[in-house]
Scaffold this active site. Structure first.
Site, PDB file in Angstrom:
ATOM      1  N   GLY A  52       0.996  -1.184   0.049  1.00 18.07           N
ATOM      2  CA  GLY A  52      -0.008   0.019  -0.100  1.00 18.07           C
ATOM      3  C   GLY A  52       0.963   1.343  -0.101  1.00 18.07           C
ATOM      4  N   HIS A  53       1.928   1.173  -0.974  1.00 17.12           N
ATOM      5  CA  HIS A  53       2.686   2.258  -0.878  1.00 17.12           C
ATOM      6  C   HIS A  53       3.626   2.262  -2.200  1.00 17.12           C
ATOM      7  CE1 HIS A  53       5.210  -0.646   1.185  1.00 17.12           C
ATOM      8  NE2 HIS A  53       6.086  -0.223   0.447  1.00 17.12           N
ATOM      9  N   ALA A  54       4.517   3.365  -2.533  1.00 17.00           N
ATOM     10  CA  ALA A  54       5.322   3.484  -3.582  1.00 17.00           C
ATOM     11  C   ALA A  54       6.702   4.066  -2.991  1.00 17.00           C
ATOM     12  CB  ALA A  54       4.877   4.174  -4.725  1.00 17.00           C
ATOM     13  N   ARG A  99       2.576  -0.632  -5.112  1.00 14.09           N
ATOM     14  CA  ARG A  99       2.209  -2.119  -4.677  1.00 14.09           C
ATOM     15  C   ARG A  99       1.529  -2.250  -3.627  1.00 14.09           C
ATOM     16  NH1 ARG A  99       7.810  -1.792  -3.758  1.00 14.09           N
ATOM     17  NH2 ARG A  99       7.710  -0.097  -5.341  1.00 14.09           N
TER      18      ARG A  99
END
Length: 136
Positions: A52-54, A99
């Protein structure tokens, strides 16, 4: 942030097959960056998700050491899902890719090889901020 879905790829990790058990080998010529951090996810509860981040500059390779899980990848324009379930296959995720990891099977272990040490400032944790950064 230049990450695009087309730059995501699977990496074959060499293995030595033996009746006593297989051996996978990760050396500097297999991973396309210097590994500065290694961590792993395990005991992920049923129905939970991770990620839940990049990242702004970090590259990663994800490997399903045991079991399986899905990786949802998003470059702000295109999305794809890849199921990892082979311990001799790594998923290279370049910088600038959102992702999420989900559908962890019981007993699964996700090994992560990272190009940088932990730096909170490298994370983009809000999807709307991620999309805005991709457009600028």
């Amino acid at each position: 942030m230049k990450g695009e879905i087309k730059n995501i790829r699977l990496i074959n990790i060499p293995k030595v097959q033996d009746p006593r058990g297989n051996l996978a080998i990760i050396e500097k010529n297999v991973i396309p960056f210097q590994i500065k951090r290694v961590y792993y996810l395990y005991d992920v509860p049923s129905g939970a998700y991770r990620g839940g981040h990049a990242h702004k500059k970090l590259y990663q390779v994800l490997i399903a050491l045991s079991g399986s899980f899905d990786v949802i990848l998003d470059d702000g324009k295109d999305k794809m899902k890849i199921t990892l379930n082979k311990p001799n296959e790594g998923l290279l995720i370049p910088t600038g890719i959102w992702r999420e990891l989900e559908n962890f099977s019981s007993g699964s272990v996700c090994l992560v090889l990272a190009s940088e040490v932990f730096d909170e400032n490298d994370y983009i944790r809000n999807y709307n901020d991620f999309v805005s950064m991709k457009r600028s």
